[in-house]
Design a protein around this motif. Sequence first.
Motif, PDB file in Angstrom:
ATOM      1  N   TRP A  49      35.665  33.823  43.569  1.00 26.12           N
ATOM      2  CA  TRP A  49      34.897  33.215  42.482  1.00 26.12           C
ATOM      3  C   TRP A  49      34.022  32.050  42.936  1.00 26.12           C
ATOM      4  N   GLY A  71      37.655  42.975  33.562  1.00 25.16           N
ATOM      5  CA  GLY A  71      37.739  41.997  34.632  1.00 25.16           C
ATOM      6  C   GLY A  71      39.045  42.084  35.393  1.00 25.16           C
ATOM      7  N   ARG A  75      42.839  36.683  38.143  1.00 20.28           N
ATOM      8  CA  ARG A  75      41.547  36.084  37.831  1.00 20.28           C
ATOM      9  C   ARG A  75      40.957  35.460  39.097  1.00 20.28           C
ATOM     10  N   SER A 102      33.687  33.792  31.695  1.00 19.11           N
ATOM     11  CA  SER A 102      33.011  34.721  32.586  1.00 19.11           C
ATOM     12  C   SER A 102      31.602  34.198  32.807  1.00 19.11           C
ATOM     13  N   GLN A 213      31.694  37.688  36.388  1.00 17.05           N
ATOM     14  CA  GLN A 213      32.781  36.830  36.836  1.00 17.05           C
ATOM     15  C   GLN A 213      34.016  36.989  35.954  1.00 17.05           C
ATOM     16  N   GLU A 214      35.190  36.817  36.558  1.00 17.62           N
ATOM     17  CA  GLU A 214      36.446  36.779  35.804  1.00 17.62           C
ATOM     18  C   GLU A 214      37.176  35.482  36.111  1.00 17.62           C
ATOM     19  N   HIS A 221      41.058  39.474  29.670  1.00 17.47           N
ATOM     20  CA  HIS A 221      40.024  39.611  30.688  1.00 17.47           C
ATOM     21  C   HIS A 221      38.695  39.914  30.022  1.00 17.47           C
ATOM     22  N   VAL A 222      37.622  39.502  30.676  1.00 22.19           N
ATOM     23  CA  VAL A 222      36.311  39.839  30.162  1.00 22.19           C
ATOM     24  C   VAL A 222      36.161  41.351  30.104  1.00 22.19           C
TER      25      VAL A 222
END
Length: 235
Positions: A49, A71, A75, A102, A213-214, A221-222
Amino acid sequence: RGWMNQPHSIQHLVLLLAAAFRFTATAAEDFTPLFPTNGVPVNWVVRAWNDVRLPGPSNAIWKVEDGVLHGSDPRGTWQMSEKEYGDFVLEFEFKLGERGNSGCALRAPLSGDPAFDGMELQMADVRYNPQAKDSELTGGLYRAVAPTKQVYRPTEWNRYEITLQGPRLKVVLNGETVQNLSLDDHKDTVKRHDGSDAPPIKDRPRRGHIGFQELSRGGDHVQIRNARIKVLDRE
């Protein structure tokens, strides 16, 4: 009787409808779906990330199920395109949990943090960070440009339409324009998470990768669906 023998006004209406159908079909063909099949997305890579030069955790997998991209768990990852893009229209719908966080990477290199070395269009619920600045919430360019209005719908499906052409960026969220600017006008440096300076928006790359992004907390989760892209420039 054949339609050519109908009154002129009816003939005209039929021709208009046929032209509209051809235009709509052609416009749809200009878009390419980003996640057309279920399973692990092809031509995408999972990266850390905070630096997409690094791989994400070995067990982090983004997966498409019934047309919806989910996602990663754990994470802390980016799902980055292998392909680079310059000028394009990107459309997708997204949904976050109550502590969802996200973002959409735009013109990002495959090194460094997309939020600072490319651009990150935020997708975040204020409950993830109640102290977040406007530019750190949905519709903002992370830490750089706040949205003109906040029209994010928590825990519901939201729709982004993102147009990048040269220095021009336009972002429509749920039918409302929340960014309409020239990147060249944004000359202020931006602070990274460690307090060091990131390049101003005007100096960010004009070509790079897109990604999702997660960083959500709380187990949700997204989710991304109906993601598609239309390339405006030609290589």
